[in-house]
Scaffold this motif. Structure first.
Motif, mmCIF file in Angstrom:
data_model
loop_
_atom_site.group_PDB
_atom_site.id
_atom_site.type_symbol
_atom_site.label_atom_id
_atom_site.label_comp_id
_atom_site.label_asym_id
_atom_site.label_seq_id
_atom_site.Cartn_x
_atom_site.Cartn_y
_atom_site.Cartn_z
ATOM 1 N N GLU A 122 0.830 -1.209 0.000
ATOM 2 C CA GLU A 122 0.000 0.000 0.000
ATOM 3 C C GLU A 122 0.861 1.254 0.000
ATOM 4 O O GLU A 122 0.595 2.208 -0.755
ATOM 5 N N GLU A 123 1.887 1.273 0.837
ATOM 6 C CA GLU A 123 2.728 2.471 0.933
ATOM 7 C C GLU A 123 3.567 2.658 -0.334
ATOM 8 O O GLU A 123 3.759 3.798 -0.786
ATOM 9 N N ALA A 124 4.043 1.570 -0.909
ATOM 10 C CA ALA A 124 4.814 1.680 -2.145
ATOM 11 C C ALA A 124 3.954 2.252 -3.261
ATOM 12 O O ALA A 124 4.406 3.087 -4.058
ATOM 13 N N ALA A 169 9.174 -0.626 -10.740
ATOM 14 C CA ALA A 169 10.475 -1.006 -11.272
ATOM 15 C C ALA A 169 11.191 -1.938 -10.301
ATOM 16 O O ALA A 169 11.987 -2.779 -10.705
ATOM 17 N N ASP A 170 10.907 -1.796 -9.009
ATOM 18 C CA ASP A 170 11.561 -2.608 -7.980
ATOM 19 C C ASP A 170 10.711 -3.823 -7.632
ATOM 20 O O ASP A 170 9.492 -3.841 -7.831
ATOM 21 N N GLY A 171 11.358 -4.821 -7.064
ATOM 22 C CA GLY A 171 10.652 -6.001 -6.599
ATOM 23 C C GLY A 171 9.965 -5.745 -5.270
ATOM 24 O O GLY A 171 10.402 -4.898 -4.478
ATOM 25 N N VAL A 172 8.902 -6.505 -5.004
ATOM 26 C CA VAL A 172 8.167 -6.334 -3.746
ATOM 27 C C VAL A 172 9.085 -6.590 -2.560
ATOM 28 O O VAL A 172 9.031 -5.877 -1.551
ATOM 29 N N ARG A 173 9.954 -7.605 -2.657
ATOM 30 C CA ARG A 173 10.792 -7.889 -1.495
ATOM 31 C C ARG A 173 11.792 -6.771 -1.232
ATOM 32 O O ARG A 173 12.224 -6.586 -0.080
ATOM 33 N N ASP A 174 12.152 -5.989 -2.251
ATOM 34 C CA ASP A 174 13.000 -4.820 -1.995
ATOM 35 C C ASP A 174 12.229 -3.740 -1.253
ATOM 36 O O ASP A 174 12.790 -3.045 -0.403
ATOM 37 N N TYR A 175 10.940 -3.605 -1.568
ATOM 38 C CA TYR A 175 10.098 -2.690 -0.793
ATOM 39 C C TYR A 175 9.993 -3.153 0.657
ATOM 40 O O TYR A 175 9.981 -2.327 1.592
ATOM 41 N N VAL A 176 9.897 -4.484 0.868
ATOM 42 C CA VAL A 176 9.835 -5.022 2.232
ATOM 43 C C VAL A 176 11.105 -4.650 2.996
ATOM 44 O O VAL A 176 11.044 -4.173 4.144
#
Length: 623
Positions: A416-418, A572-579
């Protein structure tokens, strides 16, 4: 005519010639006439040996950058995986038939572990360790997998340039004119037998992959592509035709898929097989075996299954062999082909296959280990760096799935925040808990911990959907479970899952910001008990913005209803990078503060299975 000599340096070509004989790459527009020329004076020909012989074909698949017997997500050894161990089996089997052995891979090679992430996104200048390891083992060819495209075409093409073997993809075409985007097949001569290897990839790439990673490409159906190319391969002189496909059977046995006998059942017997829930043409290996004349062997992948042997009949009664060596370097497929000369050409008159398992008894290969040790050490250091902290553990696996849990809520908050930071605020989010043996620990959190709760290289979508799409997705969600009797629950929590067919853990989604619930005592299709948004019942024409990963947003897992929605944004980034970034920016995360109770499951599965071990769950029903 394209020749293997042009793709390999001299020393590697000589090594390959010793192992496999002559090697030619072939495209549709140029057929092989001869692989080498020789200006030496003519000599009297020696008698040609036409005696029967045995070809050995060894296969790996879905290695997913697992070289060492090590689980980067748990930080523990795993004796049942790794190309360094498979290498020992490869060299052992090659020594039994050194002049007549081929080694082939069927894709999903450069993605899947933090090692793959590091050498694609952190250090993409160094030679890829998978290329280093596979070059040492002397692969004849590799069919590309869908995950080869996860990091974009620049990363893929760099790996292609580093490999001393061709990357095959006959059904990957240039969107502009339909021409070949990659080498379609290779011709290899071993023991004077010409072997054609056709490479195919599941066309699901077009559904699952970010569009900018596959710009300019289209992915045709493997079956129709095979019907085009196999005749060309026979015209080019192929005595034996191998189809190396990153795709598997479109059905799985109704019994135990781990039983070799279950894979030998008649594929036409509907009582013996159940549909896998495929995308269109996602898994066409069986259809190729049954419908494309002159195919001898299907070397398959993608479905992550140990398939020692399937025997499939063509219309004329001819039998075709199919095998698959599971995933992560857990097995090596060993195919034995007896070939005889019929007066005009060689042909297969008997075949067999088996799987060789990697276990405690298999040692790592010293050369592969030495060549890739530095890459492994670098990856371990990379994932062990501290990035955050928690006040208590965020439990994952079945305890995190069977109740409205803090870990699922945390992943949804991250999404949500991303989305909001990208300028696309959402009404709701959906995620899954992928692994059964991981959690965010209490106290210090490393990058490995963050990656372990999101093990795939998915990117984030923001989509516009309506209430009808949402309702259908939620109802399909419950196919994860079998119909339950509240008074007689299964003895083990995993036995509450459906078995016909088995639904992958990553296809059970947990949603945020909507109020919904399920009654699992009811039959599939009528389990959703309520669906509300901000306290009001959701209407079919109501419009929502949802954050989901690219796999689900593209219809992956059988959730085709999401393809009816409209894509608004792709990260552009992966979800796990957002994590990982979220945890860096939010120290001392509290599970209780993160956990919001908006989802109910009946009967209560958390309390009987997990309360004794983990304590009461905030969102479990009060008894």
């Amino acid at each position: 005519m394209a020749q293997g000599r042009g793709l390999l340096n001299r020393s590697s070509f000589l090594m390959r010639a010793l192992r496999t004989g002559t090697f030619c790459l072939v495209g549709a527009s140029s057929l092989m006439t001869a692989c080498d020329s020789n200006d030496d004076p003519p000599v009297d020909p020696a008698p040609v040996d036409r005696s029967p012989r045995t070809l050995t074909v060894l296969q790996t698949s879905d290695l997913h950058t697992n070289i060492f017997p090590w689980d980067y997500f748990s930080g523990k050894p795993d004796a049942k995986r790794g190309l360094a161990k498979v290498a020992t089996l490869i060299k052992q089997e090659r020594a039994k038939n050194p002049d007549c052995t081929l080694l082939v891979d069927t894709g999903d090679t450069i993605q899947g572990s933090p090692l793959g992430t590091y050498y694609a996104q952190v250090d993409n200048a160094s030679k890829h360790p998978m290329a280093t390891a596979m070059n040492e083992l002397g692969y004849a060819a590799m069919a590309m997998g869908n995950h080869e495209f996860n990091y974009g075409q620049d990363v893929l093409n760099k790996f292609k340039g580093e490999a001393n073997f061709p990357l095959l993809g006959a059904n990957v075409r240039k969107a502009s004119d339909g021409s070949e985007a990659f080498t379609p097949y290779v011709m290899v001569t071993v023991c004077d037998v010409k072997v054609g290897i056709l490479g195919l990839v599941t066309p699901g790439v077009a559904t699952w992959e970010r569009k900018d990673n596959i710009t300019g490409l289209r992915f045709d159906e493997p079956l129709e592509t095979a019907k085009t190319y196999v005749p060309l391969m026979k015209q080019a002189g192929a005595d034996v035709v191998l189809v190396a496909i990153h795709g598997g059977p479109d059905k799985q046995p109704t019994g135990s898929a781990s039983s070799p006998e279950s894979w030998l059942a008649d594929y036409a017997d509907a009582t013996k097989w159940t549909d896998r829930g495929n995308l269109t043409a996602e898994n066409q290996a069986v259809q190729i075996a049954q419908q494309v004349p002159d195919v001898d062997v299907l070397l398959t992948g993608h479905t992550h299954q140990p398939i020692p042997k399937m025997l499939l009949k063509q219309q004329d009664g001819r039998e075709v062999l199919l095998t698959q060596p599971n995933r992560w370097g857990s097995h090596l497929a060993d195919v034995q082909l007896n070939v005889t000369w019929n007066g005009e050409r060689w042909g297969v008159d008997a075949h067999d296959s088996r799987l060789l398992a990697v276990d405690d008894t298999v040692a790592v290969d010293a050369t592969v280990t030495q060549l890739t040790q530095a890459a492994h050490d670098t990856t371990v250091a990379y994932v062990n760096q501290k990035i955050g902290s928690t006040t208590a553990a965020f439990v994952g696996g079945f305890p995190g799935r069977y109740v409205d849990s803090a870990l699922a809520d945390l992943l949804n908050i991250v999404q949500e925040e991303a989305a909001a930071e990208a300028g696309f605020p959402v009404d709701l989010s959906a995620t899954a808990l992928f692994s059964n043996d991981v959690a965010l620990p209490s106290g210090d959190v490393t990058l490995r911990d963050a990656y372990s709760v999101y093990i795939y290289d998915n990117t984030l979508y923001v989509m516009e959907i309506n209430g009808s799409i949402l309702r259908r997705a939620l109802e399909m969600n419950t196919l994860y479970f079998k119909q339950l009797d509240a008074a007689n629950l299964p003895a083990k929590p995993e036995d509450a899952k459906a078995t016909t067919p088995v639904v992958a853990d990553y296809n059970w989604d947990l949603y945020s910001r909507i109020e919904y619930g399920y009654d699992l005592t009811k039959p599939a299709g009528s389990r959703l008990t309520h669906l509300r948004f901000q306290g009001q019942d959701v209407k079919d024409d109501q419009v929502f913005r949802i954050a989901v990963n690219n796999y689900r947003g593209g219809g992956g897992g059988g959730y085709s209803m999401f393809k009816e929605g409209r894509l608004l944004w792709s990260s552009a980034d992966g979800v796990r990078d957002y994590v990982a970034r979220y945890m860096q920016e939010h120290q001392d995360l509290s599970p209780d503060a993160v956990n919001t109770c908006n989802f109910t499951l009946a009967p209560d599965l958390y309390t009987p299975y997990f309360q004794a071990k983990f304590g009461p769950a905030k969102c479990a029903p009060v008894r």
